[in-house]
Design a protein around this motif. Structure first.
Motif, PDB file in Angstrom:
ATOM      1  N   MET A 194       0.840  -1.198   0.000  1.00  0.00           N
ATOM      2  CA  MET A 194       0.000   0.000   0.000  1.00  0.00           C
ATOM      3  C   MET A 194       0.877   1.252   0.000  1.00  0.00           C
ATOM      4  SD  MET A 194      -2.775  -1.230   2.896  1.00  0.00           S
ATOM      5  CE  MET A 194      -3.716   0.297   2.788  1.00  0.00           C
ATOM      6  N   THR A 195       0.306   2.332  -0.501  1.00  0.00           N
ATOM      7  CA  THR A 195       0.909   3.660  -0.388  1.00  0.00           C
ATOM      8  C   THR A 195      -0.038   4.528   0.419  1.00  0.00           C
ATOM      9  OG1 THR A 195       2.020   3.460  -2.540  1.00  0.00           O
ATOM     10  CG2 THR A 195       1.773   5.670  -1.626  1.00  0.00           C
ATOM     11  N   LEU A 196       0.458   5.062   1.531  1.00  0.00           N
ATOM     12  CA  LEU A 196      -0.341   5.939   2.386  1.00  0.00           C
ATOM     13  C   LEU A 196       0.020   7.384   2.067  1.00  0.00           C
ATOM     14  CD1 LEU A 196       0.152   4.191   5.869  1.00  0.00           C
ATOM     15  CD2 LEU A 196      -1.361   3.521   4.010  1.00  0.00           C
ATOM     16  N   TYR A 197      -0.981   8.192   1.715  1.00  0.00           N
ATOM     17  CA  TYR A 197      -0.769   9.631   1.506  1.00  0.00           C
ATOM     18  C   TYR A 197      -1.128  10.341   2.800  1.00  0.00           C
ATOM     19  CZ  TYR A 197      -0.138   8.523  -3.384  1.00  0.00           C
ATOM     20  OH  TYR A 197       0.343   8.005  -4.566  1.00  0.00           O
ATOM     21  N   VAL A 198      -0.118  10.950   3.417  1.00  0.00           N
ATOM     22  CA  VAL A 198      -0.221  11.467   4.777  1.00  0.00           C
ATOM     23  C   VAL A 198      -0.304  12.990   4.740  1.00  0.00           C
ATOM     24  CG1 VAL A 198       0.912  11.537   7.032  1.00  0.00           C
ATOM     25  CG2 VAL A 198       1.107   9.495   5.595  1.00  0.00           C
ATOM     26  N   PRO A 199      -1.257  13.597   5.453  1.00  0.00           N
ATOM     27  CA  PRO A 199      -1.315  15.069   5.504  1.00  0.00           C
ATOM     28  C   PRO A 199      -0.172  15.631   6.333  1.00  0.00           C
ATOM     29  CG  PRO A 199      -2.951  14.113   6.977  1.00  0.00           C
ATOM     30  CD  PRO A 199      -2.354  12.972   6.210  1.00  0.00           C
ATOM     31  N   GLY A 200       0.106  16.901   6.133  1.00  0.00           N
ATOM     32  CA  GLY A 200       1.214  17.522   6.829  1.00  0.00           C
ATOM     33  C   GLY A 200       1.076  17.503   8.332  1.00  0.00           C
ATOM     34  N   GLU A 201      -0.175  17.519   8.845  1.00  0.00           N
ATOM     35  CA  GLU A 201      -0.381  17.534  10.286  1.00  0.00           C
ATOM     36  C   GLU A 201       0.110  16.246  10.966  1.00  0.00           C
ATOM     37  OE1 GLU A 201      -4.042  19.634   8.515  1.00  0.00           O
ATOM     38  OE2 GLU A 201      -2.469  18.249   7.917  1.00  0.00           O
ATOM     39  N   ARG A 233       2.282  -1.751  -8.060  1.00  0.00           N
ATOM     40  CA  ARG A 233       1.227  -2.666  -7.615  1.00  0.00           C
ATOM     41  C   ARG A 233       0.876  -2.436  -6.161  1.00  0.00           C
ATOM     42  NH1 ARG A 233       3.558  -8.088 -10.373  1.00  0.00           N
ATOM     43  NH2 ARG A 233       3.125  -7.586 -12.531  1.00  0.00           N
ATOM     44  N   ARG A 234       0.482  -1.206  -5.868  1.00  0.00           N
ATOM     45  CA  ARG A 234       0.134  -0.830  -4.494  1.00  0.00           C
ATOM     46  C   ARG A 234      -1.216  -0.122  -4.475  1.00  0.00           C
ATOM     47  NH1 ARG A 234       4.045  -0.689  -0.508  1.00  0.00           N
ATOM     48  NH2 ARG A 234       6.022  -1.603  -1.156  1.00  0.00           N
ATOM     49  N   LEU A 235      -2.005  -0.442  -3.466  1.00  0.00           N
ATOM     50  CA  LEU A 235      -3.261   0.256  -3.244  1.00  0.00           C
ATOM     51  C   LEU A 235      -2.956   1.617  -2.635  1.00  0.00           C
ATOM     52  CD1 LEU A 235      -6.382   0.158  -3.241  1.00  0.00           C
ATOM     53  CD2 LEU A 235      -6.228  -0.727  -0.903  1.00  0.00           C
ATOM     54  N   ALA A 236      -3.514   2.665  -3.203  1.00  0.00           N
ATOM     55  CA  ALA A 236      -3.279   4.017  -2.722  1.00  0.00           C
ATOM     56  C   ALA A 236      -4.440   4.444  -1.829  1.00  0.00           C
ATOM     57  CB  ALA A 236      -3.125   4.992  -3.900  1.00  0.00           C
ATOM     58  N   VAL A 237      -4.126   4.875  -0.616  1.00  0.00           N
ATOM     59  CA  VAL A 237      -5.141   5.366   0.311  1.00  0.00           C
ATOM     60  C   VAL A 237      -4.678   6.695   0.883  1.00  0.00           C
ATOM     61  CG1 VAL A 237      -5.879   3.016   0.907  1.00  0.00           C
ATOM     62  CG2 VAL A 237      -4.168   4.158   2.327  1.00  0.00           C
ATOM     63  N   ARG A 238      -5.655   7.572   1.195  1.00  0.00           N
ATOM     64  CA  ARG A 238      -5.342   8.894   1.742  1.00  0.00           C
ATOM     65  C   ARG A 238      -5.856   8.974   3.169  1.00  0.00           C
ATOM     66  NH1 ARG A 238      -7.156  12.484  -2.275  1.00  0.00           N
ATOM     67  NH2 ARG A 238      -9.219  12.583  -1.327  1.00  0.00           N
ATOM     68  N   LEU A 239      -4.947   9.254   4.095  1.00  0.00           N
ATOM     69  CA  LEU A 239      -5.322   9.340   5.503  1.00  0.00           C
ATOM     70  C   LEU A 239      -6.176  10.585   5.749  1.00  0.00           C
ATOM     71  CD1 LEU A 239      -2.968   7.299   5.488  1.00  0.00           C
ATOM     72  CD2 LEU A 239      -2.220   8.297   7.680  1.00  0.00           C
TER      73      LEU A 239
END
Length: 466
Positions: free
Chosen positions: A422-429, A456-462
């Motif tokens: 997976m790829t986690l997109y993390v906010p600046g906070e 081949r990674r699922l992208a999710v946004r925190l």
């Protein structure tokens, strides 16, 4: 000047190939002047590039034509060639492994025209040479004794030969004293406390994300409270260039990962003690390779920390292999069955889809573009509670194609079961929370936003903290 030009054209240049597949296409020949071709050879295979000496392997070769080409002709010769299942395509720091279809027109008394076209091969299972068998190594046993005997016999020989030259003899004796002291401190002194130590691995072969398990067996000679048992996994590219006096070795560390396996272990004299351990292998696509003078090798170093005494150390080679490709993992679909898509949240709690189920669907379809598109259409924009294992932070800043946050960054992680990358997109906070990452668990809520087809990674946004 060449009298003809060759071009290799693949039918599906963007396809990713696996063991057992065939690569199809055609070789186009543009003829400038009449020429006699002894053989138009087309072959598939692999070769290494980079710092090390070149190694290559041929998978299949055919002769598509032999005869005379007339000036002004444009001809095409179709081919279907087998794809090598090993090694996989790899682009590293010092080492590159590429697969290609090569065409060569053999012409007498002239340079042979050549052409090449690369294609990508993904690993679909362990090579046949990787045998799964338990290993046991006794440290400080008869092998160490034999080494010591040979070493001291050599010193005696040097002493006899060089006794007439006091300066050289003094240098040799100083070297022998330093080497002997190092050996005594490193190998003999730990045994004075721990006795004979056996390091037994369940298997020296492991897949990324899987555990490496084993046992340490001790026969202590005195009571002691051991501080810890630690492990360090190191992956390296090792490439050798040149030969003889021009031989040079190039090393690049791909990854170093350390863990404390056990802490505060009390051992008693005369009691055989077993210390089980387990070490999680991080996610990687740098599998163990040995291609001539080019290697990717992994080693697990175990260390027993003895208070106020030299530590016991041992290193074990680990064969990192890709997971076995199965029909389910490859996204194979029964022609008579309908395509399965995850359930979308309904009105009642029992109809709601969980992230465990979603991860299982994505893992099974990770090599099937059509099924992935269906899954993304069904769950994109849905937010789930999830627990993942954090792997490493990426050098990322910006919105990354509208998936992430303009002030954020990205982190690679994996779900536990199945081991979905997976790829986690993390906010600046949340930057501080992910500043020090490394094989730890994260829990929270995140929204499915896409699929990284390159990795081949699922992208999710925190979610941003409220």
């Amino acid at each position: 000047m060449a009298k003809c030009n060759l071009t290799v054209i693949l039918d599906d240049p963007d396809r990713i190939y696996y063991a057992g597949d065939t690569v199809a296409g055609r070789v186009r020949v543009d003829v400038d002047a009449e020429v006699r071709c002894n053989a138009l050879q087309i072959r598939s295979g692999w070769r290494t590039e980079g710092r090390g000496n070149v190694s290559r392997g041929e998978t299949e070769s055919v002769v598509a034509f032999s005869g005379t080409w007339e000036a002004g002709q444009t001809l095409e010769y179709p081919f279907e060639l087998a794809v090598a299942g090993w090694p996989p395509t790899y682009h590293g720091h010092y080492l590159t492994v590429n697969h290609a279809v090569d065409a060569q027109a053999k012409i007498s008394w002239a340079f042979d025209p050549k052409a090449s076209c690369q294609y990508r091969v993904a690993a679909s299972g362990a090579p046949e040479s990787a045998e799964v068998k338990p290993t046991a190594h006794k440290v400080g046993g008869w092998i160490a004794g034999l080494v010591a005997v040979v070493f001291f016999a050599f010193l005696a020989f040097v002493f006899v030969v060089l006794i007439a030259n006091p300066v050289i003899l003094a240098i040799v004796l100083v070297f022998a004293m330093v080497a002997g002291t190092f050996y005594f401190v490193r190998h003999v002194m730990p045994r004075m406390v721990l006795g004979e130590v056996d390091c037994v691995l369940d298997s020296p072969v492991a897949t990324p994300g899987s555990p490496i398990a084993g046992n340490l067996h001790l026969s202590p000679k005195k009571a002691v409270l051991l501080d810890a048992v630690t492990a360090e996994l190191t992956g390296q590219e090792v490439c050798v260039s040149g030969s003889g006096s021009n031989k040079k070795t190039h090393k690049h560390t791909l990854r170093t990962h350390s863990e404390t396996l056990r802490q505060s272990i009390k051992v008693l004299p005369g009691v055989r003690t077993s210390i089980p351990f387990e070490f999680q292998l991080p996610s990687t696509d740098a599998y163990t390779l040995k291609l001539g003078d080019n290697q990717i090798r992994w080693a697990l170093s175990i260390r027993i920390v003895i208070p106020r005494w030299p530590d016991w150390r041992h290193s074990e080679a680990i064969h990192v292999v890709p997971p076995q490709r199965s029909d389910a993992a490859d996204g194979a679909v029964d022609p008579g069955a309908s395509v399965s898509t995850p359930r979308v949240a309904g009105d009642s709690p029992e109809d709601e889809i969980t992230f465990d189920e979603t991860a299982s669907h994505f893992y099974a379809a990770r090599r099937d573009r059509e099924r992935l598109d269906l899954l993304l259409e069904a769950v994109s924009g849905m937010t789930f509670p999830m627990e993942v294992i954090v792997e490493r932070r990426l050098l990322y800043s910006g919105d990354d194609g509208q998936l992430g946050y303009p002030d954020g960054h990205a982190v690679w992680a994996r779900f536990v079961d199945p081991p979905l990358p997976m790829t986690l997109y993390v906010p600046g906070e949340l930057a501080d929370e992910f500043e020090q990452v490394g094989n730890r668990r994260w829990q929270g809520r995140a929204k499915v936003v896409g699929w990284d087809f390159d990795h081949r990674r699922l992208a999710v946004r925190l979610e941003r903290p409220s």
